[in-house]
Design an enzyme around this catalytic site. Structure first.
Site, PDB file in Angstrom:
ATOM      1  CB  CYS A  74      -2.069   0.020   9.473  1.00  0.00           C
ATOM      2  SG  CYS A  74      -1.329   0.965   8.426  1.00  0.00           S
TER       3      CYS A  74
ATOM      4  CG  ASN B  65      -0.565  -0.602   2.429  1.00  0.00           C
ATOM      5  OD1 ASN B  65       0.867  -0.882   2.787  1.00  0.00           O
ATOM      6  ND2 ASN B  65      -0.963   0.336   3.371  1.00  0.00           N
TER       7      ASN B  65
ATOM      8  CD  GLU C 155       4.662  -1.165  13.033  1.00  0.00           C
ATOM      9  OE1 GLU C 155       3.496  -0.708  13.476  1.00  0.00           O
ATOM     10  OE2 GLU C 155       5.964  -0.411  13.539  1.00  0.00           O
TER      11      GLU C 155
ATOM     12  CD  GLU D 222       8.484  -0.360  10.840  1.00  0.00           C
ATOM     13  OE1 GLU D 222       9.556  -0.790  11.212  1.00  0.00           O
ATOM     14  OE2 GLU D 222       7.933  -0.488  10.179  1.00  0.00           O
TER      15      GLU D 222
END
Ligand code: NDP
Length: 480
Positions: free
Chosen positions: A282, A150, A248, A460
């Site tokens: 997300c 994405n 993630e 992150e």
């Protein structure tokens, strides 16, 4: 047809794995055929990475010298930003304007982590005896980075920048939908003068190339962004191998509007929060919770704005909603909308492919709003990863928090209210890695990012984001 090679140890290789096609989802045209990395190619990549990482010229490079290389990478990303944006756009169909912004953010990630290694210090712990206790931070060695389709430009940059800044070598496996940005990043590393083998890019299928990478005995850390099911499978392998993993994963983020909010600003935030990137984000705010007293009024504002969105090709002037990333993915989204219908939901906007005969034969889908479902419906529980917003009413804070947290995910959350006390209470009660108050989807490399619950493990980005890619080591100096 030519097969596009990938990068191992500074060499472009064809590979012996399964090649695959890259298709432009905006018009169905073939971008090219891409080489697939077999387990043997992955082994070759990991060995090259290990050799490069252990080379004293890299291992002993001083942090400010490494920072200089990362800044050079950033310069080249800026220089080639337009080309990088076009490559990503042709592969995942994202709006060109978003791709350009992401190329800028990718350069920003390299500059940020260059700044981090130039400024971050090691520690001397309080002494509990006749010694000096030093804590220093060492790279793992070879890091495997696996990314989704994405937003590869930014997602790959933030992993690679932090891991390399920390002194590791990286083997990067991009999604088969979007191999291009990673391959270009590999080229930029070579052109910037980063030693060959510090960044290797292996293209290929998840079950072949990706699996071989996470199973490789010399991979010492795995950094993965993608779906929860894949993340869980990788987590199992990492547990067996006893290597650390950063995951993630997906989301089903609640976007909350209280009656006292600035409703126009909130409506703008809700619409862009779900429909930018065609919902393939997300952190898309995919469950809208509206306080019951303003339900009809606020829903009408959101529906009106949504119906006015222009669906169009990613590079056309005025396009606001570009195609989905692939034709198969559109079918998946359509199945979710059908499940919502079957569960008694009402489609109040979209719910179909656009009728516009002028649109090319791309994987377009109208921005869709569904009401009348409960929080337990499949469309409210599972990540659709498309332009689909489910709307639910709530009565007061306790009901809201229970519904908003009533999901297996915990990635993002948006709150719109003029009461800072209420915003604070709700923000603290919500199980999510990032909460936006009176704004949504603003991102910066300067803060930690990640998820609660099934949305992942680890964080992150942010100043300490570099520690994800390092192992602490204690050195005790006797002083008696
Ligand atoms: P997938 O989990 O399907 O794939 C992600 C990556 O993993 C791809 O490179 C894929 O390769 C690879 N892969 C697949 N199977 C394996 C395996 N068995 N072993 C190793 N690697 C494997 O996700 P998508 O690409 O479909 O991306 C969408 C998902 O990513 C969504 O759930 C979204 O929420 C999440 N995401 C999370 C973000 C976050 O920061 N939390 C940010 C962006 C997205 P291949 O493409 O070849 O299958």
């Amino acid at each position: 047809m030519n097969i596009k090679p990938f990068l191992i140890g500074g060499e472009w290789v064809q590979g012996t794995g399964t090649p695959f096609d890259s298709v432009n989802p905006a018009n169905g045209e073939l971008n090219g055929r891409i080489g697939g990395a077999s387990a043997a190619d992955v082994d070759h990549a990991v060995r090259n990475a290990q050799r490069a990482q252990r080379d004293p010229r890299w291992r002993n490079m001083l942090p400010h010298e490494r920072a200089r290389l990362l800044n050079r990478v950033a310069d080249l990303i800026v220089e080639r930003g337009s080309e990088l944006a076009s490559i990503q756009m042709r592969e995942n169909g994202k709006l060109r304007s978003e791709c350009l912004a992401q190329a800028g953010a990718a350069a920003g990630a390299f500059r940020y982590f260059a700044g981090v290694i130039e400024t971050m210090v090691s520690e001397i712990a309080p002494s509990r005896g006749p010694h000096v206790a030093n804590v220093v931070y060492e790279p793992f060695g070879v890091v495997a980075a696996i990314t989704p389709w994405n937003s590869p430009l930014t997602l790959e940059a933030q992993k690679v920048a932090a891991a390399v800044a920390a002194g590791n070598a990286v083997v990067l496996k991009p999604s088969e939908i979007t191999p291009g940005p990673a391959l270009e990043l590999g080229r930029i590393f070579l052109d910037a003068g980063v030693p060959a083998g510090i960044l290797n890019v292996v293209t290929g299928l998840g079950g072949e190339t990706g699996l071989a990478l996470v199973q490789h005995p010399e991979v010492r850390m795995i950094s993965f962004t993608g779906g929860t099911a894949t993340g869980r499978a990788i987590g199992r392998i990492a547990a067996e191998r006893l290597v650390p993993v950063a995951l993630e994963l997906g989301g089903k983020s609640p976007h909350i509007v209280f009656a006292d909010a600035d409703l126009d600003a909130a409506a703008e935030g809700v619409v862009s929060g779900i429909f930018t990137s065609s919902g393939q984000s997300c952190i898309a705010g995919s469950r809208l919770f509206i306080e019951r007293s303003i339900y009809d009024d606020f829903l009408a504002r959101v529906v009106e704005r949504t119906k006015a969105l222009k669906v169009g090709p990613p590079d056309a002037d005025g396009s606001q909603v570009a195609p989905l990333s692939s034709f198969v993915h559109r079918e998946r989204v359509e199945a979710y909308v059908q499940s919502a219908r079957d569960d008694g939901g009402t489609i109040v906007a979209g719910g179909k492919r656009p009728d516009d005969a002028a649109l090319p034969a791309g994987a377009f889908y109208e921005p869709t709003i569904i009401t009348g479902l409960t929080n337990e419906a499949k469309a409210c529980r599972e990540e659709i990863f498309g332009p689909v917003l489910c709307v639910l009413p709530f009565d007061g804070e306790a009901d809201l928090v229970e519904q908003a947290n009533g999901t297996s995910f915990g990635l993002g959350c948006g709150i719109w209210t003029e009461s800072y006390k209420k915003a604070w209470r709700v923000a603290r009660a919500i199980e999510a890695g990032t909460v936006w108050v009176n704004t949504y989807k603003e991102l910066t490399v300067a803060v930690p990012f990640g998820g609660f619950k099934d949305s992942g493990i680890g964080r992150e980005k942010g100043y300490y984001g570099i520690r994800v890619y390092q192992e602490p080591k204690t050195i005790l100096w006797g002083m008696k």
